[in-house]
Design an enzyme around this catalytic site. Structure first.
Site, PDB file in Angstrom:
ATOM      1  N   CYS A 185       0.776  -1.158   0.001  1.00 18.45           N
ATOM      2  CA  CYS A 185       0.000  -0.162  -0.059  1.00 18.45           C
ATOM      3  C   CYS A 185       0.832   1.211   0.017  1.00 18.45           C
ATOM      4  O   CYS A 185       2.010   1.035   0.016  1.00 18.45           O
ATOM      5  CB  CYS A 185      -0.608   0.007   1.235  1.00 18.45           C
ATOM      6  SG  CYS A 185      -1.546  -1.588   1.744  1.00 18.45           S
ATOM      7  N   ARG A 222       0.325   2.575  -5.730  1.00 14.90           N
ATOM      8  CA  ARG A 222       0.657   1.428  -4.826  1.00 14.90           C
ATOM      9  C   ARG A 222      -0.383   0.480  -4.473  1.00 14.90           C
ATOM     10  O   ARG A 222      -0.407  -0.355  -3.513  1.00 14.90           O
ATOM     11  CB  ARG A 222       1.516   2.000  -3.702  1.00 14.90           C
ATOM     12  CG  ARG A 222       2.470   2.736  -4.107  1.00 14.90           C
ATOM     13  CD  ARG A 222       3.382   3.332  -2.780  1.00 14.90           C
ATOM     14  NE  ARG A 222       3.881   2.332  -1.849  1.00 14.90           N
ATOM     15  CZ  ARG A 222       5.240   2.086  -1.920  1.00 14.90           C
ATOM     16  NH1 ARG A 222       6.148   2.842  -2.556  1.00 14.90           N
ATOM     17  NH2 ARG A 222       5.613   1.263  -1.073  1.00 14.90           N
ATOM     18  N   TRP A 245      -4.041  -1.809  -1.315  1.00 12.89           N
ATOM     19  CA  TRP A 245      -3.856  -2.938  -2.142  1.00 12.89           C
ATOM     20  C   TRP A 245      -4.129  -4.194  -1.183  1.00 12.89           C
ATOM     21  O   TRP A 245      -3.072  -4.731  -0.544  1.00 12.89           O
ATOM     22  CB  TRP A 245      -2.788  -3.118  -2.917  1.00 12.89           C
ATOM     23  CG  TRP A 245      -2.701  -4.156  -4.061  1.00 12.89           C
ATOM     24  CD1 TRP A 245      -3.438  -4.225  -5.182  1.00 12.89           C
ATOM     25  CD2 TRP A 245      -2.100  -5.227  -3.831  1.00 12.89           C
ATOM     26  NE1 TRP A 245      -3.126  -5.400  -5.816  1.00 12.89           N
ATOM     27  CE2 TRP A 245      -2.328  -6.306  -5.337  1.00 12.89           C
ATOM     28  CE3 TRP A 245      -1.110  -6.056  -2.935  1.00 12.89           C
ATOM     29  CZ2 TRP A 245      -1.722  -7.325  -5.426  1.00 12.89           C
ATOM     30  CZ3 TRP A 245      -0.718  -7.347  -3.283  1.00 12.89           C
ATOM     31  CH2 TRP A 245      -1.036  -7.931  -4.594  1.00 12.89           C
ATOM     32  N   ASN A 293       1.824  -0.411   5.900  1.00  5.30           N
ATOM     33  CA  ASN A 293       2.458  -0.991   4.494  1.00  5.30           C
ATOM     34  C   ASN A 293       3.276  -2.138   4.673  1.00  5.30           C
ATOM     35  O   ASN A 293       4.112  -1.880   5.469  1.00  5.30           O
ATOM     36  CB  ASN A 293       2.929  -0.074   3.654  1.00  5.30           C
ATOM     37  CG  ASN A 293       3.865  -0.464   2.416  1.00  5.30           C
ATOM     38  OD1 ASN A 293       2.977  -1.637   1.857  1.00  5.30           O
ATOM     39  ND2 ASN A 293       4.770   0.159   1.931  1.00  5.30           N
ATOM     40  N   GLY A 294       2.579  -3.267   4.152  1.00  7.65           N
ATOM     41  CA  GLY A 294       3.471  -4.551   4.626  1.00  7.65           C
ATOM     42  C   GLY A 294       2.730  -5.737   4.855  1.00  7.65           C
ATOM     43  O   GLY A 294       1.734  -5.506   4.723  1.00  7.65           O
ATOM     44  N   GLU A 311       4.457 -10.418 -23.630  1.00 10.15           N
ATOM     45  CA  GLU A 311       4.256  -9.069 -22.908  1.00 10.15           C
ATOM     46  C   GLU A 311       2.716  -8.674 -23.584  1.00 10.15           C
ATOM     47  O   GLU A 311       1.875  -8.204 -22.807  1.00 10.15           O
ATOM     48  CB  GLU A 311       5.200  -8.066 -23.301  1.00 10.15           C
ATOM     49  CG  GLU A 311       4.832  -6.470 -22.865  1.00 10.15           C
ATOM     50  CD  GLU A 311       4.604  -6.420 -21.440  1.00 10.15           C
ATOM     51  OE1 GLU A 311       4.752  -7.235 -20.550  1.00 10.15           O
ATOM     52  OE2 GLU A 311       4.141  -5.255 -21.255  1.00 10.15           O
ATOM     53  N   LYS A 349      -0.525  -7.638 -21.313  1.00 11.72           N
ATOM     54  CA  LYS A 349      -1.103  -6.478 -21.307  1.00 11.72           C
ATOM     55  C   LYS A 349      -2.424  -6.644 -21.382  1.00 11.72           C
ATOM     56  O   LYS A 349      -3.535  -6.196 -21.132  1.00 11.72           O
ATOM     57  CB  LYS A 349      -0.394  -5.728 -22.586  1.00 11.72           C
ATOM     58  CG  LYS A 349      -0.303  -4.276 -22.461  1.00 11.72           C
ATOM     59  CD  LYS A 349       0.899  -3.795 -21.649  1.00 11.72           C
ATOM     60  CE  LYS A 349       0.961  -4.191 -20.642  1.00 11.72           C
ATOM     61  NZ  LYS A 349       2.056  -4.002 -19.532  1.00 11.72           N
ATOM     62  N   GLU A 395      -4.363  -8.176 -18.330  1.00 16.39           N
ATOM     63  CA  GLU A 395      -4.407  -7.147 -17.298  1.00 16.39           C
ATOM     64  C   GLU A 395      -5.410  -6.128 -17.336  1.00 16.39           C
ATOM     65  O   GLU A 395      -6.074  -5.562 -16.435  1.00 16.39           O
ATOM     66  CB  GLU A 395      -3.069  -6.767 -16.756  1.00 16.39           C
ATOM     67  CG  GLU A 395      -2.209  -5.765 -17.639  1.00 16.39           C
ATOM     68  CD  GLU A 395      -1.020  -5.500 -17.091  1.00 16.39           C
ATOM     69  OE1 GLU A 395      -0.677  -5.428 -15.934  1.00 16.39           O
ATOM     70  OE2 GLU A 395       0.027  -5.153 -18.078  1.00 16.39           O
ATOM     71  N   HIS A 420       2.357 -28.859 -29.660  1.00 16.88           N
ATOM     72  CA  HIS A 420       2.805 -29.873 -28.499  1.00 16.88           C
ATOM     73  C   HIS A 420       1.636 -29.447 -27.198  1.00 16.88           C
ATOM     74  O   HIS A 420       1.986 -29.847 -26.179  1.00 16.88           O
ATOM     75  CB  HIS A 420       4.201 -29.491 -27.901  1.00 16.88           C
ATOM     76  CG  HIS A 420       5.187 -29.711 -29.051  1.00 16.88           C
ATOM     77  ND1 HIS A 420       5.388 -31.000 -29.697  1.00 16.88           N
ATOM     78  CD2 HIS A 420       6.059 -28.856 -29.662  1.00 16.88           C
ATOM     79  CE1 HIS A 420       6.092 -30.943 -30.538  1.00 16.88           C
ATOM     80  NE2 HIS A 420       6.860 -29.803 -30.611  1.00 16.88           N
ATOM     81  N   LYS A 433       0.309  -0.733  -9.434  1.00 19.98           N
ATOM     82  CA  LYS A 433       1.470  -0.768 -10.200  1.00 19.98           C
ATOM     83  C   LYS A 433       2.946  -1.300  -9.675  1.00 19.98           C
ATOM     84  O   LYS A 433       3.653  -1.620 -10.269  1.00 19.98           O
ATOM     85  CB  LYS A 433       1.619   0.965 -10.677  1.00 19.98           C
ATOM     86  CG  LYS A 433       2.780   1.417 -11.432  1.00 19.98           C
ATOM     87  CD  LYS A 433       2.339   2.423 -12.322  1.00 19.98           C
ATOM     88  CE  LYS A 433       3.406   2.556 -13.625  1.00 19.98           C
ATOM     89  NZ  LYS A 433       3.098   1.546 -14.605  1.00 19.98           N
TER      90      LYS A 433
HETATM   91  C1  G6P Z   1       3.067  -5.094 -10.765  1.00 19.45           C
HETATM   92  C2  G6P Z   1       2.746  -4.343 -12.043  1.00 19.45           C
HETATM   93  C3  G6P Z   1       3.041  -4.670 -13.387  1.00 19.45           C
HETATM   94  C4  G6P Z   1       4.640  -4.406 -13.206  1.00 19.45           C
HETATM   95  C5  G6P Z   1       5.183  -5.447 -12.028  1.00 19.45           C
HETATM   96  C6  G6P Z   1       6.831  -5.283 -11.592  1.00 19.45           C
HETATM   97  O1  G6P Z   1       2.813  -6.340 -10.954  1.00 19.45           O
HETATM   98  O2  G6P Z   1       1.034  -4.445 -12.189  1.00 19.45           O
HETATM   99  O3  G6P Z   1       2.815  -3.855 -14.460  1.00 19.45           O
HETATM  100  O4  G6P Z   1       5.361  -4.835 -14.380  1.00 19.45           O
HETATM  101  O5  G6P Z   1       4.626  -4.973 -10.800  1.00 19.45           O
HETATM  102  O6  G6P Z   1       6.800  -3.758 -11.483  1.00 19.45           O
HETATM  103  P1  G6P Z   1       8.275  -3.154 -11.497  1.00 19.45           P
HETATM  104  O7  G6P Z   1       7.846  -1.672 -10.894  1.00 19.45           O
HETATM  105  O8  G6P Z   1       9.451  -3.820 -10.689  1.00 19.45           O
HETATM  106  O9  G6P Z   1       8.746  -2.825 -12.872  1.00 19.45           O
END
Ligand code: G6P
Length: 589
Positions: free
Chosen positions: A2, A27, A72, A96-97, A460, A464, A467, A483, A584
């Site tokens: 958080c 966060r 979060w 946070n933690g 990726e 994308k 998510e 396979h 994020k």
């Molecule tokens: C979270 C985000 C992702 C991101 C990952 C790593 O899961 O939702 O979008 O790629 O963390 O984040 P970082 O800040 O280490 O690149």
């Protein structure tokens, strides 16, 4: 996991806390709350949902101090009750933690008569502070954290006490020094424009913060001095411009992210080269999108520097007893530099004697502090939870590193990056992913397939799309289709093939045939001459990209899959900037 913020001073504490929470929303954003010292009262407001929900309840306050939290969820569903602060008696706490021994602590507290009102691990902290408080909250904080196992950054206030009390261990906490006011926060961006100097607390530190000053104690409650350095966070223009979402705006900033990153690399080149002296093995690590950038980095080091390279997902790496020698370089890739799994992986590698290189979009983060050398990603602030411009920035930084380690000078390769930026600009301008996005939005599963570098981008692309649109799917190596994955293909699935390497184009076209001959829907994203002609007629969607060297193609296909994901999310009426359940930056393990 958080974001937390605290303010005390002559300003409007409710407004300061609210603004800090807005900047910390990346966060987590499933609930938010604050506790405010408002005259003689302790006013606590907490709501499920985004930070904005607090505003009507705190607008009229004239508070002189406050602590806030944006959540979060880890323990307990997102709800008003599980939102922070947690309050017991006259003491309110944000955390946070993760408190790993919360279940044992809770049982003991309940046996003593405590009544819990949330499902969170954090509530035990409020109960412990209340239990140990005997007129001195600093002492109660020390007694409390002595009982805790896990990671925490804690802020606490008590009705009638004009102070904020803080403690941290393995979760970041910084102090911001103002004029007649002081701050504390999970990170520096939360204090952008608010104060000139900041200190980063060490693990085990405590702080007692008043409007007049800050006293920091180490784990033995001895007063200590932590270096005050300039606050580097700047208030950037974070408006949307003419874009409806940050994701679209940030995709449009991909070319700038590449050019700025390479410019910034010039300043890091010598230190990087020194860190790489004698290195005979490279391990690249990261999480999520950053891990996908690492996959491309691995290939760049192999192609250009001819050094054996491996990738490891950071959360896996830590528990594998990795074999690391003094000639191993570990490259930790992280947009935020705060992802707990990545930071801990880097710490472990360093402890085992590796040279640790951080590739990060943050100028000051936990990861930067662990690393021997930092390679900056200069993507600028990225607001959308789904990484776009930071991913291409990371890939550009890794390519620049591979060139440098291979012995190329910055000047020799500067043109390559100019070329990438220009081509990405063309893709952004010309791409039309709408009809494919409509098809994806109606499908039961979308599979992204490619070989070698295209496979890395396929992963990726799949992430994308999942998510932000919640359409299920996977990224697969195109050669593996036969396979197993082929069993999933039917008329309700879409297979998106990335084909940018002429050597592999024929084989990928075979895989397209295998899909369509089983009734699957297929789309191709390619820049290889002659590929469209080789494809079966029933391939409905072909997205053509500009030609380029295969090693540069990931930048172009990245923009294409990002755009496809964005369009699909918008068709499905999802919020691409704040997808459900995600954050994020994930600062818990
Ligand atoms: C979270 C985000 C992702 C991101 C990952 C790593 O899961 O939702 O979008 O790629 O963390 O984040 P970082 O800040 O280490 O690149």
């Amino acid at each position: 996991m958080c974001g937390i913020i605290g303010y005390i001073g002559g300003g409007n504490a409710a407004r300061e806390v609210y603004q800090g929470l807005k900047r910390l929303e990346y966060r987590g954003y499933d609930s938010a709350g604050g506790a405010f010292l408002n005259g003689d009262e302790l006013v606590v407001v907490k709501k499920q949902g985004r930070v904005e929900k607090l505003l009507p309840f705190i607008d009229g306050l004239r508070a002189t101090a406050g602590i806030g939290h944006t959540r979060w969820a880890t323990h307990g569903a997102p709800s008003d009750g599980n939102a922070h602060p947690h309050t017991v008696g006259d003491i309110s706490v944000v955390h946070n933690g993760i408190i790993e021994n919360y279940a044992e602590l809770k049982s003991e507290l309940v046996a003593d008569g405590a009544v819990f009102v949330s499902d969170t691990d954090s509530e035990v902290i409020a109960h412990l502070l209340n239990k140990f408080y005997d007129g001195d909250l600093a002492y109660a904080m020390k007694k409390t954290v002595d009982m805790l196992e896990g990671s925490y950054a804690i802020l606490a206030v008590r009705r009638g006490v004009q102070r904020i009390y803080a403690a941290c261990n393995k979760s970041p906490l910084i102090i911001g020094y103002g004029d007649g006011e002081n701050f504390c926060a999970s990170d520096e961006p939360a204090l952008a424009g608010k104060c000139d100097g900041i200190s980063v607390l060490d693990d085990g530190d405590f702080a007692e913060i008043s409007a007049e000053g800050v006293i920091i104690y180490d784990g033995d409650m001895q007063a200590v001095i932590r270096e005050i350095s300039p606050n580097l966070a700047v208030c950037e223009n974070l408006g949307l411009g003419d874009c409806p979402h940050y994701m679209l705006k940030e995709i449009r900033e991909v070319p700038l992210s590449v050019t700025q990153t390479v410019k910034a690399f010039a300043g890091a080149e010598q230190k990087l080269k020194a860190a790489f002296a004698g290195v005979d093995r490279i391990i690249l690590t990261g999480c999520g999108t950053a891990y996908h950038a690492a996959l491309l980095g691995k290939r760049y080091f192999e192609i250009f520097a001819k050094i054996p390279a491996e990738t490891e997902i950071a959360s896996e790496f830590r528990y594998k007893n990795p074999v690391i020698g003094k000639n191993t370089a570990v490259i930790a890739v992280s947009q935020s530099g705060e992802t707990a799994d990545t930071v801990e992986a880097a710490r472990l590698a360093r402890g085992l004697g590796a040279r640790v290189i951080a590739v990060t979009n943050s100028r000051r983060s936990q990861l930067n502090r662990v690393a021997d050398a930092v390679v900056p990603v200069a993507a600028g602030v990225e607001i959308c939870v789904a990484a776009t411009k930071s991913y291409t920035g990371q890939v550009a930084a890794l390519l620049a590193c591979a060139f440098a380690v291979a012995g190329y000078s910055y000047a020799e390769k500067a043109g390559v990056f100019g070329n990438i930026a220009e081509l990405c600009g063309k893709v952004i301008e010309n791409i039309d992913a709408s009809s494919l996005a409509h098809l994806c939005s109606r499908s039961r599963g979308v599979y992204f397939l490619g070989r070698d570098l295209d496979y890395a981008v396929a992963l990726e692309g799949s992430l994308k799309l999942k998510e932000i649109s919640y359409v299920p799917g996977e990224g697969y190596p195109a050669g593996e289709l036969k396979h197993g994955t082929l069993a999933l293909i039917d008329e309700n699935t879409v297979s998106v093939f990335l084909i940018t390497d002429e050597r592999l184009a024929g084989k990928c076209a075979n895989a397209v045939e295998q899909v369509v001959s089983r009734g699957g829907r297929a789309a191709v994203i390619t820049n290889v001459n002659g590929v469209p002609e080789k494809l079966p007629e029933c391939v409905e969607h072909i997205i053509l990209l500009p030609e380029c060297e295969p090693y540069l193609a990931p930048f172009l296909t990245a923009v294409a899959v990002q755009t496809l994901a964005y369009r699909t999310a918008v068709i499905l009426n999802r919020d691409p900037d704040k997808p459900r359940n995600l954050a994020k930056s994930v600062t818990v393990e």
